[in-house]
Design a protein around this motif. Structure first.
Motif, PDB file in Angstrom:
ATOM      1  N   CYS A   1       0.944  -1.160  -0.163  1.00 40.89           N
ATOM      2  CA  CYS A   1      -0.164   0.100   0.085  1.00 40.89           C
ATOM      3  C   CYS A   1       1.065   1.361   0.031  1.00 40.89           C
ATOM      4  N   GLY A   2       2.084   1.293   0.711  1.00 38.49           N
ATOM      5  CA  GLY A   2       2.786   2.218   0.707  1.00 38.49           C
ATOM      6  C   GLY A   2       3.407   2.613  -0.589  1.00 38.49           C
ATOM      7  N   ILE A   3       3.929   1.666  -1.336  1.00 40.24           N
ATOM      8  CA  ILE A   3       4.408   1.759  -2.754  1.00 40.24           C
ATOM      9  C   ILE A   3       3.472   2.199  -3.630  1.00 40.24           C
ATOM     10  N   MET A   4       2.073   1.950  -3.550  1.00 34.23           N
ATOM     11  CA  MET A   4       0.987   2.221  -4.457  1.00 34.23           C
ATOM     12  C   MET A   4       0.896   3.666  -4.125  1.00 34.23           C
TER      13      MET A   4
ATOM     14  N   VAL B   1       2.508  10.298  -9.789  1.00 35.53           N
ATOM     15  CA  VAL B   1       1.732  10.339 -11.223  1.00 35.53           C
ATOM     16  C   VAL B   1       0.813  11.591 -11.147  1.00 35.53           C
ATOM     17  N   LYS B   2       0.415  11.777  -9.944  1.00 34.42           N
ATOM     18  CA  LYS B   2      -0.477  13.251  -9.673  1.00 34.42           C
ATOM     19  C   LYS B   2       0.473  14.260  -9.785  1.00 34.42           C
ATOM     20  N   ALA B   3       1.872  14.206  -9.313  1.00 42.14           N
ATOM     21  CA  ALA B   3       2.557  15.532  -9.574  1.00 42.14           C
ATOM     22  C   ALA B   3       3.279  15.508 -11.098  1.00 42.14           C
ATOM     23  N   GLY B   4       3.004  14.531 -11.761  1.00 41.72           N
ATOM     24  CA  GLY B   4       3.653  14.589 -13.160  1.00 41.72           C
ATOM     25  C   GLY B   4       4.716  14.096 -13.381  1.00 41.72           C
ATOM     26  N   LEU B   5       5.479  13.453 -12.506  1.00 43.51           N
ATOM     27  CA  LEU B   5       6.684  12.808 -12.608  1.00 43.51           C
ATOM     28  C   LEU B   5       6.707  11.741 -13.205  1.00 43.51           C
ATOM     29  N   LYS B   6       5.498  11.014 -13.336  1.00 46.78           N
ATOM     30  CA  LYS B   6       5.549   9.727 -14.029  1.00 46.78           C
ATOM     31  C   LYS B   6       4.302   9.702 -14.733  1.00 46.78           C
ATOM     32  N   PRO B   7       4.055   9.595 -16.086  1.00 43.71           N
ATOM     33  CA  PRO B   7       2.804   9.481 -16.863  1.00 43.71           C
ATOM     34  C   PRO B   7       1.903   8.271 -16.024  1.00 43.71           C
ATOM     35  N   MET B   8       2.753   7.179 -16.083  1.00 41.84           N
ATOM     36  CA  MET B   8       2.067   6.063 -15.427  1.00 41.84           C
ATOM     37  C   MET B   8       3.072   5.104 -14.459  1.00 41.84           C
ATOM     38  N   ALA B   9       2.601   4.589 -13.585  1.00 40.93           N
ATOM     39  CA  ALA B   9       3.202   3.582 -12.801  1.00 40.93           C
ATOM     40  C   ALA B   9       2.607   2.300 -12.487  1.00 40.93           C
ATOM     41  N   LEU B  10       3.469   1.455 -12.255  1.00 42.72           N
ATOM     42  CA  LEU B  10       3.086  -0.127 -12.048  1.00 42.72           C
ATOM     43  C   LEU B  10       3.281  -0.520 -10.516  1.00 42.72           C
ATOM     44  N   ALA B  11       2.267  -1.137  -9.985  1.00 42.89           N
ATOM     45  CA  ALA B  11       2.474  -1.750  -8.745  1.00 42.89           C
ATOM     46  C   ALA B  11       3.077  -2.775  -8.682  1.00 42.89           C
ATOM     47  N   HIS B  12       3.773  -3.361  -7.762  1.00 39.08           N
ATOM     48  CA  HIS B  12       4.468  -4.688  -7.835  1.00 39.08           C
ATOM     49  C   HIS B  12       3.320  -5.616  -8.327  1.00 39.08           C
TER      50      HIS B  12
END
Length: 144
Positions: free
Chosen positions: A11-14, A21-32
């Motif tokens: 949950c911490g990772i997510m 993603v919200k901050a625009g640092l990553k367009p998308m992100a993968l959970a483990h």
């Protein structure tokens, strides 16, 4: 040191990835990745809460894209959750998966596999130099 249980860790990772993603640092992100859909399902109430909190969306991926960016075994036959903010990004991801499938069917994948890895890396917000490092350091590439 206080021991952190696996559920809280995930949950911490997510949470972290959703903030990125919200901050625009990553367009998308993968959970483990999860080994089974049932394992992933346990996290869905938290996923709904955290994406709402950050104004993001999520996509349940039952057939993750395998590229030379990461060791094939990390995502092969797994179930994932993708976090994103812009619908266009998840559509690009789906199109990239189709592009790979078509290239394999047409026996053209070897010619474009690095390009596909780069496109995937860009969707994840990685800089060019890091993408190349990931590809170069990956000793477990998918075989065709």
């Amino acid at each position: 040191m206080h021991e952190i249980d696996s559920f809280s860790y995930q949950c911490g990772i997510m949470d972290c990835f959703n903030e990125m993603v919200k901050a625009g640092l990553k367009p998308m992100a993968l959970a483990h990745p999860f080994k089974t859909p049932q394992e992933r399902e346990v996290y869905i109430p938290f996923v709904k809460q955290i994406t709402k909190q950050y104004g993001n969306y999520y996509y349940l991926d039952n057939d993750p894209l395998i590229t030379d960016l990461f060791a094939a075994s990390l995502n092969l036959s797994t179930y994932n959750i993708i976090f994103y903010r812009d619908e266009n990004i998840i559509e690009k991801y789906k199109a990239l998966k189709i592009k790979k499938e078509k290239a394999i069917a047409n026996n053209d994948y070897q010619e474009i596999r690095e390009n596909i890895a780069y496109e995937f890396g860009h969707l994840l917000g990685y800089p060019e130099t890091h993408i190349q490092q990931y590809i170069n350091n990956n000793n477990e590439k998918e075989e065709y």
